[in-house]
Write a protein that holds these residues in place. Structure first.
Motif, PDB file in Angstrom:
ATOM      1  N   LEU A 125      29.662 -23.056  20.969  1.00 18.13           N
ATOM      2  CA  LEU A 125      31.028 -23.043  20.453  1.00 18.13           C
ATOM      3  C   LEU A 125      30.920 -23.022  18.937  1.00 18.13           C
ATOM      4  O   LEU A 125      30.329 -23.922  18.340  1.00 18.13           O
ATOM      5  CB  LEU A 125      31.805 -24.265  20.938  1.00 18.13           C
ATOM      6  CG  LEU A 125      33.313 -24.327  20.650  1.00 18.13           C
ATOM      7  CD1 LEU A 125      33.996 -25.281  21.616  1.00 18.13           C
ATOM      8  CD2 LEU A 125      33.604 -24.794  19.227  1.00 18.13           C
ATOM      9  N   LEU A 126      31.485 -21.998  18.308  1.00 18.91           N
ATOM     10  CA  LEU A 126      31.433 -21.834  16.859  1.00 18.91           C
ATOM     11  C   LEU A 126      32.856 -21.863  16.323  1.00 18.91           C
ATOM     12  O   LEU A 126      33.674 -20.991  16.637  1.00 18.91           O
ATOM     13  CB  LEU A 126      30.753 -20.508  16.491  1.00 18.91           C
ATOM     14  CG  LEU A 126      29.397 -20.237  17.163  1.00 18.91           C
ATOM     15  CD1 LEU A 126      28.876 -18.859  16.753  1.00 18.91           C
ATOM     16  CD2 LEU A 126      28.389 -21.323  16.829  1.00 18.91           C
ATOM     17  N   ASP A 127      33.165 -22.869  15.517  1.00 18.76           N
ATOM     18  CA  ASP A 127      34.485 -23.050  14.914  1.00 18.76           C
ATOM     19  C   ASP A 127      34.415 -22.455  13.512  1.00 18.76           C
ATOM     20  O   ASP A 127      33.777 -23.021  12.617  1.00 18.76           O
ATOM     21  CB  ASP A 127      34.816 -24.539  14.887  1.00 18.76           C
ATOM     22  CG  ASP A 127      36.184 -24.833  14.298  1.00 18.76           C
ATOM     23  OD1 ASP A 127      36.905 -23.893  13.927  1.00 18.76           O
ATOM     24  OD2 ASP A 127      36.528 -26.027  14.197  1.00 18.76           O
ATOM     25  N   ILE A 128      35.085 -21.312  13.310  1.00 20.63           N
ATOM     26  CA  ILE A 128      34.849 -20.476  12.130  1.00 20.63           C
ATOM     27  C   ILE A 128      36.104 -20.387  11.271  1.00 20.63           C
ATOM     28  O   ILE A 128      37.172 -19.981  11.743  1.00 20.63           O
ATOM     29  CB  ILE A 128      34.403 -19.066  12.553  1.00 20.63           C
ATOM     30  CG1 ILE A 128      33.135 -19.157  13.418  1.00 20.63           C
ATOM     31  CG2 ILE A 128      34.159 -18.186  11.343  1.00 20.63           C
ATOM     32  CD1 ILE A 128      32.712 -17.847  14.038  1.00 20.63           C
ATOM     33  N   SER A 129      35.973 -20.762  10.006  1.00 19.63           N
ATOM     34  CA  SER A 129      37.038 -20.596   9.014  1.00 19.63           C
ATOM     35  C   SER A 129      36.581 -19.547   8.008  1.00 19.63           C
ATOM     36  O   SER A 129      35.476 -19.646   7.459  1.00 19.63           O
ATOM     37  CB  SER A 129      37.327 -21.916   8.300  1.00 19.63           C
ATOM     38  OG  SER A 129      37.759 -22.901   9.228  1.00 19.63           O
TER      39      SER A 129
ATOM     40  N   PRO B  85      43.681 -16.746   4.679  1.00 18.10           N
ATOM     41  CA  PRO B  85      42.596 -17.355   5.456  1.00 18.10           C
ATOM     42  C   PRO B  85      42.808 -17.147   6.952  1.00 18.10           C
ATOM     43  O   PRO B  85      43.933 -16.994   7.429  1.00 18.10           O
ATOM     44  CB  PRO B  85      42.700 -18.845   5.088  1.00 18.10           C
ATOM     45  CG  PRO B  85      43.460 -18.893   3.811  1.00 18.10           C
ATOM     46  CD  PRO B  85      44.401 -17.730   3.851  1.00 18.10           C
ATOM     47  N   ALA B  86      41.704 -17.168   7.695  1.00 14.45           N
ATOM     48  CA  ALA B  86      41.752 -17.013   9.146  1.00 14.45           C
ATOM     49  C   ALA B  86      40.863 -18.066   9.804  1.00 14.45           C
ATOM     50  O   ALA B  86      39.878 -18.519   9.219  1.00 14.45           O
ATOM     51  CB  ALA B  86      41.306 -15.613   9.567  1.00 14.45           C
ATOM     52  N   HIS B  87      41.223 -18.427  11.012  1.00 15.80           N
ATOM     53  CA  HIS B  87      40.507 -19.456  11.763  1.00 15.80           C
ATOM     54  C   HIS B  87      40.377 -18.973  13.197  1.00 15.80           C
ATOM     55  O   HIS B  87      41.366 -18.588  13.830  1.00 15.80           O
ATOM     56  CB  HIS B  87      41.302 -20.770  11.688  1.00 15.80           C
ATOM     57  CG  HIS B  87      40.624 -21.939  12.333  1.00 15.80           C
ATOM     58  ND1 HIS B  87      41.282 -23.145  12.561  1.00 15.80           N
ATOM     59  CD2 HIS B  87      39.371 -22.122  12.809  1.00 15.80           C
ATOM     60  CE1 HIS B  87      40.454 -23.986  13.130  1.00 15.80           C
ATOM     61  NE2 HIS B  87      39.284 -23.396  13.305  1.00 15.80           N
ATOM     62  N   ALA B  88      39.154 -18.968  13.726  1.00 12.59           N
ATOM     63  CA  ALA B  88      38.912 -18.528  15.099  1.00 12.59           C
ATOM     64  C   ALA B  88      37.747 -19.310  15.679  1.00 12.59           C
ATOM     65  O   ALA B  88      36.950 -19.912  14.946  1.00 12.59           O
ATOM     66  CB  ALA B  88      38.617 -17.023  15.144  1.00 12.59           C
ATOM     67  N   VAL B  89      37.657 -19.302  16.993  1.00 15.11           N
ATOM     68  CA  VAL B  89      36.538 -19.929  17.685  1.00 15.11           C
ATOM     69  C   VAL B  89      35.835 -18.876  18.533  1.00 15.11           C
ATOM     70  O   VAL B  89      36.488 -18.120  19.274  1.00 15.11           O
ATOM     71  CB  VAL B  89      37.006 -21.095  18.581  1.00 15.11           C
ATOM     72  CG1 VAL B  89      35.849 -21.628  19.415  1.00 15.11           C
ATOM     73  CG2 VAL B  89      37.589 -22.211  17.725  1.00 15.11           C
ATOM     74  N   VAL B  90      34.516 -18.829  18.413  1.00 18.20           N
ATOM     75  CA  VAL B  90      33.697 -17.939  19.229  1.00 18.20           C
ATOM     76  C   VAL B  90      33.021 -18.763  20.322  1.00 18.20           C
ATOM     77  O   VAL B  90      32.431 -19.803  20.048  1.00 18.20           O
ATOM     78  CB  VAL B  90      32.634 -17.212  18.388  1.00 18.20           C
ATOM     79  CG1 VAL B  90      31.693 -16.400  19.285  1.00 18.20           C
ATOM     80  CG2 VAL B  90      33.297 -16.292  17.369  1.00 18.20           C
TER      81      VAL B  90
END
Length: 278
Positions: A167-171, A231-236
């Motif tokens: 789980l990668l929490d990416i900003s 800015p963007a925020h997503a989870v891979v």
């Protein structure tokens, strides 16, 4: 990205809303993940409930206004603080409850349901916790990546997991991008959390109720995430598929109908245990 999966907008009473992704939709698989809820919880919603056969994972985003009071029939009770994670491997059966720690404040979180290999489905339940300060963080030019589960490049979570997932929490800062490798044999998908984001050649927002799913299992490839002018925020999510059947009944999911029937009977006999009084 080779497919788009539909998210379902969900509400339970006045205290729970979520964008929900469930496996088993036509034309794609999120195996070994079963479902993911991107949720906002502002009060007690679900009474104590059983799980068996899979893992229930709670990850709180850093902007969550309060913690989760988590407890289970093993006797565990802890606070899942903003930025932290708790993994409940239900195995052959457990009773579980989570409620926001402070009334009037909203928990911003992911509820993630992950399948267990057969050997773990028949084993005793257990729990893993990761405090927010122990989540590894990788800072790249224009991006920050938290790694609560699995690994990214040379950064690895300290948790030893029963199912091989990341789980990668990416900003991502405006007009920057990050490339996420997907190894041969892995599946992967991306859930937008906030802001507009380009995922490969497709633009997504939290409101368009779709998630890109990678179907190129067996081939190593990469996913490119790029922010627009904000800015963007997503989870891979990445994982190695288990290729096991899944038989559901409520909050129980086992690999055969016989195993599911045995789990239901065990719960009805009280073998999952009970929660201690608050």
């Amino acid at each position: 990205m080779s497919a788009r999966a539909s998210l379902k907008s969900m509400r339970h009473g006045s205290h729970f809303r979520a964008f929900s992704l469930h496996g088993g939709q036509p034309d794609f698989s999120i195996d070994p993940f079963l479902a993911v809820d991107h949720a906002w919880i502002s009060g007690p919603t679900f009474a104590p409930h059983p799980h068996a056969g899979f893992s229930a994972v709670s990850y709180l985003f850093a902007d969550s206004q309060t913690a989760i009071d988590n407890r289970d029939s093993l006797g565990n009770r802890n606070l899942i603080r903003p930025g932290g994670l708790h993994w409940t491997a239900a195995g052959k059966g457990i009773v579980h409850e989570e409620v926001p720690n402070e009334s009037g404040k909203t928990v911003h979180m992911l509820q993630i349901f992950i399948n267990l290999p057969l050997a773990f489905q028949e084993a005793a339940p257990f729990a893993l916790s990761l405090a927010p300060e122990d989540v590894p963080v990788l800072r790249l030019p224009g991006a920050e990546i938290r790694v609560p589960l699995g690994a990214f490049l040379d950064t690895r979570s300290p948790l030893d997991l029963p199912t091989d997932v990341s789980l990668l929490d990416i900003s991502i800062k405006p007009r920057h991008e990050v490339r996420i490798p997907v190894a041969s044999g892995e599946s992967a998908f991306v859930m937008p959390i906030d802001g507009d984001i380009w995922i490969d050649d497709q633009r997504f927002t939290i409101d368009n109720a779709q998630v890109p799913v990678s179907l190129a299992i067996g081939e190593a490839h990469s996913i490119t995430l790029r922010a627009t002018d904000a800015p963007a925020h997503a989870v891979v999510f990445r994982g190695v598929p288990l290729h096991q059947p899944v038989y559901w009944q409520g909050p129980l999911a086992l690999a055969s109908s016989d195993a599911l029937s045995r789990a239901v009977a065990a719960y009805q006999r009280g073998e999952f245990g009970t929660l201690q009084p608050r």
